[in-house]
Design a protein around this motif. Structure first.
Motif: not given
Length: 372
Positions: A319-325
């Motif tokens: 749930f609610d992942s961040l994005n990579d660079h």
């Protein structure tokens, strides 16, 4: 400046003492009697009596009630502190609403907070915020602090825990305007705004099943009495039932506590890493994981890497992942609509404040973002 409700009760009793309707030694109406007489919560009437006691006008005797301690002489009324502050600072104040949350971060909570701030201002309210870091004592203190500041209503994301907060329940039972966000209390009639976590977890699990996995684990902090986590575990199990697959209960690891806000210093991560390492060693056939939180998913990837295993061999959703660079999602994940949740919570609170009927539950649609 319009007086807070408790100040109105305060000045009513001051006037009765000044006019001689209440004399020294007379019993003042109780919290319950004042609440019923003026149609307010007992929290409000209690604050009025406490203010009178602070001014020395009444004496509160436990188990017996409040009694007039001294008369009010003409021209010698107690000081109206809140009005004096407004005059001295020459600031035009707006009514306050409070928001209590364990913590917020980039993956969840920050957008929620921003939406609530904007929506509060749009309704001409000021939003004040308190983080509790998952502490029951801090949550109780925050509620008491906000009530003492004269908030008109309260939005809360209750902490993870085994028991409901007594101060929060008292507000609800006293019909003080309250909205829960990202949670609901089972069996307690309180307005709540949240994602359909059962369906969301089911969607994630079905995604893994659709990719050919049958041995799928569920990773989470303790789920008991935290509606969000209970529903995510239920959604995971329902996916197996729907697909006619066998559910292996040992694949449910729900003892991870390092990601909880109360353990924000990270000291509990070592025990969580050992638990995950032990799980991977005991169940090497499991290659797919439904993580109830983004931080659980990232901790799992660290353990896999530290064990010398390839991350390419595992499917991890959360749930609610961040994005990579590069702006791409780190994990396939459920994206909760924090903006609509925040706006909805404020709208429902304001509706309560103006006397409108509100639904007990408002479910906000989610999206599943699939990692390429």
């Amino acid at each position: 400046m319009e007086a807070h409700l408790y100040e109105q009760l305060y000045w009513h009793i001051v006037h009765e003492i000044k006019e001689g309707k209440l004399k020294v030694g007379d019993r003042v109406s109780s919290e319950k009697e004042l609440a019923e007489q003026f149609g307010v919560s007992r929290i409000t009437s209690k604050k009025a009596l406490e203010k009178l006691a602070e001014e020395g006008l009444v004496k509160r005797i436990q188990g017996k009630g409040s009694f007039v301690a001294q008369p009010v002489a003409v021209g010698q009324e107690p000081m109206r502190h809140s009005e004096e502050r407004a005059i001295l600072t020459n600031v035009k104040t707006r009514p306050l609403i409070g928001f209590i949350i364990s913590n917020f971060s980039d993956e969840f909570g920050l957008q929620l907070l921003r939406a609530m701030e904007r929506q509060s201002a749009a309704h001409n309210y000021d939003l004040i915020i308190k983080r509790t870091w998952g502490s029951r004592a801090e949550e109780e203190r925050a509620i008491q602090l906000f009530v003492s500041l004269g908030i008109k209503g309260l939005i809360v994301t209750p902490i993870h825990g085994e028991h409901y907060n007594a101060d929060l329940l008292r507000l609800v039972l006293d019909k003080f305007p309250v909205v829960l966000v990202d949670r609901y209390l089972r069996g307690i009639p309180v307005c709540s705004v949240y994602t359909d976590n059962k369906k969301a977890a089911k969607d994630l699990t079905l995604h893994l099943i659709g990719r050919g996995h049958k041995e799928i684990a569920f990773l989470s902090p303790p789920v008991e009495n935290t509606s969000t986590l209970e529903d995510r575990l239920l959604g995971y199990t329902l996916a197996f039932t729907q697909e006619g697959l066998k559910l292996h209960l040992p694949y449910c690891l729900t003892s991870l506590k390092g990601i909880l806000p109360i353990n924000h210093n990270g000291t509990a991560n070592d025990s969580d890493k050992l638990a995950l390492q032990g799980f991977l060693e005991q169940y090497p056939e499991v290659k797919a994981f439904v993580a109830s939180e983004f931080l659980v998913a990232t901790l799992l990837t660290q353990v896999i890497d530290e064990m010398g295993k390839s991350l390419d061999d595992y499917d991890i959703v959360c749930f609610d992942s961040l994005n990579d660079h590069l702006g791409k999602p780190i994990f396939t994940h459920i994206q909760q609509d924090e903006k609509r949740m925040g706006e909805g919570a404020v709208d429902l609170l304001v509706s309560q404040l103006i006397g409108e009927a509100v639904p007990e539950q408002r479910i906000i649609e989610h999206r599943m973002i699939v990692r390429a």
